[in-house]
Design an enzyme around this catalytic site. Structure first.
Site, mmCIF file in Angstrom:
data_model
loop_
_atom_site.group_PDB
_atom_site.id
_atom_site.type_symbol
_atom_site.label_atom_id
_atom_site.label_comp_id
_atom_site.label_asym_id
_atom_site.label_seq_id
_atom_site.Cartn_x
_atom_site.Cartn_y
_atom_site.Cartn_z
ATOM 1 N N CYS A 100 41.104 35.729 45.740
ATOM 2 C CA CYS A 100 40.161 34.971 44.916
ATOM 3 C C CYS A 100 40.604 33.558 44.547
ATOM 4 O O CYS A 100 39.767 32.635 44.597
ATOM 5 C CB CYS A 100 39.752 35.763 43.685
ATOM 6 S SG CYS A 100 40.998 36.818 42.984
ATOM 7 N N ARG A 144 51.251 42.965 48.344
ATOM 8 C CA ARG A 144 51.501 43.483 47.004
ATOM 9 C C ARG A 144 52.762 44.340 47.040
ATOM 10 O O ARG A 144 52.938 45.159 47.943
ATOM 11 C CB ARG A 144 50.319 44.323 46.504
ATOM 12 C CG ARG A 144 49.033 43.520 46.397
ATOM 13 C CD ARG A 144 47.871 44.362 45.915
ATOM 14 N NE ARG A 144 46.628 43.590 45.946
ATOM 15 C CZ ARG A 144 45.425 44.076 45.639
ATOM 16 N NH1 ARG A 144 45.322 45.356 45.267
ATOM 17 N NH2 ARG A 144 44.358 43.314 45.687
ATOM 18 N N GLN A 167 41.969 42.584 53.214
ATOM 19 C CA GLN A 167 40.781 42.918 52.429
ATOM 20 C C GLN A 167 39.563 42.242 53.033
ATOM 21 O O GLN A 167 39.615 41.071 53.415
ATOM 22 C CB GLN A 167 40.938 42.453 50.982
ATOM 23 C CG GLN A 167 41.807 43.353 50.134
ATOM 24 C CD GLN A 167 41.656 43.032 48.662
ATOM 25 O OE1 GLN A 167 41.711 41.878 48.274
ATOM 26 N NE2 GLN A 167 41.478 44.044 47.850
ATOM 27 N N ASP A 187 37.113 40.713 51.867
ATOM 28 C CA ASP A 187 36.728 40.108 50.594
ATOM 29 C C ASP A 187 35.478 39.256 50.733
ATOM 30 O O ASP A 187 35.154 38.762 51.817
ATOM 31 C CB ASP A 187 37.860 39.199 50.105
ATOM 32 C CG ASP A 187 38.425 39.642 48.773
ATOM 33 O OD1 ASP A 187 37.626 40.119 47.955
ATOM 34 O OD2 ASP A 187 39.633 39.525 48.566
ATOM 35 N N HIS A 210 33.420 36.320 47.872
ATOM 36 C CA HIS A 210 33.224 35.784 46.527
ATOM 37 C C HIS A 210 31.870 35.096 46.493
ATOM 38 O O HIS A 210 31.584 34.248 47.332
ATOM 39 C CB HIS A 210 34.357 34.827 46.161
ATOM 40 C CG HIS A 210 35.687 35.502 46.164
ATOM 41 N ND1 HIS A 210 36.574 35.412 47.218
ATOM 42 C CD2 HIS A 210 36.264 36.336 45.269
ATOM 43 C CE1 HIS A 210 37.646 36.140 46.952
ATOM 44 N NE2 HIS A 210 37.482 36.715 45.784
ATOM 45 N N LYS A 249 34.042 46.158 36.458
ATOM 46 C CA LYS A 249 33.788 46.354 37.881
ATOM 47 C C LYS A 249 33.037 47.651 38.143
ATOM 48 O O LYS A 249 33.041 48.579 37.333
ATOM 49 C CB LYS A 249 35.101 46.365 38.662
ATOM 50 C CG LYS A 249 36.077 47.467 38.235
ATOM 51 C CD LYS A 249 37.340 47.455 39.081
ATOM 52 C CE LYS A 249 38.288 48.576 38.667
ATOM 53 N NZ LYS A 249 39.401 48.757 39.608
ATOM 54 N N HIS A 280 33.346 39.121 42.654
ATOM 55 C CA HIS A 280 34.320 39.513 43.674
ATOM 56 C C HIS A 280 33.799 40.823 44.263
ATOM 57 O O HIS A 280 33.322 41.677 43.518
ATOM 58 C CB HIS A 280 35.695 39.819 43.066
ATOM 59 C CG HIS A 280 36.244 38.758 42.164
ATOM 60 N ND1 HIS A 280 37.350 38.021 42.481
ATOM 61 C CD2 HIS A 280 35.860 38.344 40.932
ATOM 62 C CE1 HIS A 280 37.632 37.192 41.485
ATOM 63 N NE2 HIS A 280 36.737 37.381 40.529
#
Length: 518
Positions: free
Chosen positions: A333, A362, A380, A382, A384, A463, A509
């Site tokens: 992000c 991570r 990911q 992802d 946005h 979320k 997100h």
């Protein structure tokens, strides 16, 4: 008399001071037999809890979808395990023994790891304790007396000392065993019908590798022997379908000792990855997304600005370049923010949907690594979405429809969970309430059933999580939608509104696959 409102809207009049068990019995003898615990105005209580005023009451049982009911059952079972270990190994020191998603565990400080023979003896002793049908009694003590009671259990003493001043210190006693515990628990050990020890492993006290390594025993229990057998059969099927085993046999991926938690994809595995990524790109183009790519390494200042340095640093890898500290991104992000800030935007451009197949890293503890399910680097899927406040609900609804389309193509059943503000969060109450209410409103408008997961949101916003079921009925969290008012504020994101003035966009997100690896 007091009024007790049940989940179905029925209101019962009961005597003040009635136990929850008595109310369950008033509803039906069958419910009273299978009840494990209850919620009184949202707080989980034992069935022995006395009702003193008007309240809302939900009675829990050991059912497939009743997590609270199972937790009380399995938590009681963990105390039975601890009692069995203390009988057989009096020198053992007890740590913690929570219920988990499937079953329970208890951590012990012992001189040497438990052998298979030890575990067999512990299981037999647990069965004896169940047959003894010991009453389980709850009581509380002041701090000084609590410390005196637990003076020979150093881990319990540490937990008591960590409790805030004035907080109730409660214990549960069954026969010759007493444990520090908030509960809830069943009324006696005989309520547990069948148990099975599954495995054991090392586990650091409080999950900190700087602390002592304890011995953890995992087990499970059920109200019926047939349920245990069904579960054990499922475990055997799971072994046959273990993705680590299949990944090796089918030459899809490997984990090398040179990189624990960092998977290598082999040629056949890359064919599958590319098919998944090609499909992802196709459906996102069809749904109005643009693809971007952001760097893996960005400087420390960025991670301070995003809040990750303060809220997520222990899970990040860091490095130094030209005497400046950098973070290896655990999330995509912040890079998406920088892309948005690359130019000024008009309200006419919004929503902007920016998708990224972004590699993140991570730091996961070595004992938690598990094939492709728990890794230290993953991609990911992802995206946005930057939108006007007036577009929030339609954009969330659009993502939910896209999630449903993708999961339907794969044949996945799924359930929805709404997670609210955690303790470690940033932002005002007003913005958090607005964000949570927006998510609830969309789910309600789409007639979607969802479970409320209090306090498990991201540190920057609430979320919606999507949990899919695999071929063995196991649940895995994959997709997520997070509504974020915080990041646009911290990164000073703007758009020019109809009035010619600068305004703050709202950000979503979201991921659908969760990660390509999973």
């Amino acid at each position: 008399m007091i009024n007790v409102a049940l989940k179905d809207g029925t209101v019962l009049k009961v005597e003040k001071g009635s136990h929850i068990f008595d109310v369950a019995k008033q509803i039906s003898e069958g419910l009273a037999r299978v009840a494990t615990c209850a919620e009184v105005d949202g707080a989980v209580k034992d069935l022995r809890y006395e009702l003193q005023e008007d309240c809302n009451l939900i009675i829990h049982t050991f059912q497939e979808d009743d997590l609270e009911g199972k937790k009380a059952y399995w938590h009681t079972s963990s105390h039975i395990m601890a009692q069995a270990v203390k009988r057989l190994f009096p020198e053992a020191k007890i740590a913690i023994g929570p219920a988990i998603a499937e079953g329970f565990y208890y951590d012990f400080d012992v001189e040497k790891p438990f052998t298979d023979e030890d575990k067999a003896k512990i299981e037999e002793e647990m069965k004896k304790i169940i047959k003894e049908n010991l009453p389980i009694e709850r009581f509380s003590l002041p701090r000084k007396e609590a410390l005196e009671l637990m003076k020979n259990e150093p881990y319990k003493v540490e937990l008591i000392e960590d409790l805030p001043e004035g907080e109730e210190i409660s214990f549960y006693k069954q026969g010759d065993f007493t444990d520090l515990c908030a509960g809830p628990h069943l009324s006696n050990t005989g309520k547990v019908k069948t148990i099975k020890i599954l495995s054991s492993s090392g586990a650091y006290w409080r999950g900190d590798e700087h602390n002592k390594m304890l011995q953890r025993i995992y087990a499970i229990s059920f109200p019926k022997a047939s349920m245990l057998q069904e579960y054990l059969d499922l475990l055997e099927e799971a072994k046959k379908r273990d993705h680590k085993k299949l990944g090796k046999e089918l030459e899809l991926f490997m984990i090398a000792p040179e990189g624990p938690g960092f998977p290598f994809f082999l040629p056949k595995g890359m064919i599958l990855r590319n098919v998944l990524e090609d499909f992802w790109r196709k459906i996102h183009i069809e749904n109005g997304y643009q693809e971007i790519k952001t760097p893996v390494i960005l400087n420390e200042e960025l991670w301070h600005r995003s809040g990750h340095w303060d809220h997520y640093k222990e899970n990040m890898y860091t490095t130094k370049i030209d005497d400046t500290d950098y973070g290896i991104k655990p999330m995509n992000c912040p890079g998406g923010m920088i892309v948005y800030k690359n130019g000024m935007h008009s309200y006419r451009e919004l929503p902007i949907r920016a998708g990224e197949l972004g590699l993140v890293h991570r730091h996961e503890k070595s004992g938690e690594l598990n094939g492709l399910f728990r890794v230290r680097c993953f991609t990911q899927d992802d995206a946005h979405i930057f939108c006007l406040p007036s577009q929030i609900e339609q954009e969330i609804a659009g993502v939910i429809r896209l999630v449903d389309e993708v999961y339907s193509i794969f044949g996945f059943e799924y359930k929805v969970e709404l997670s609210t503000r955690p303790d470690d969060s940033m932002g005002s109450d007003e913005l958090w309430n607005m964000a949570e209410n927006a998510l609830k409103k969309v789910l309600t408008s789409l007639n979607m059933e969802y479970e409320l997961n209090e306090g498990d949101g991201a540190f920057y916003g609430p979320k919606i999580d999507f949990h899919i079921k695999d071929c063995l009925g196991r649940s895995w969290q994959c997709g997520t939608i997070q509504l974020d008012f915080q990041m646009p504020e911290r990164f000073d994101l703007n758009y020019i509104g109809e009035d010619g003035e600068k305004h703050r966009p709202v950000m979503l997100h979201r991921v659908i696959f969760g990660s390509i690896e999973r």
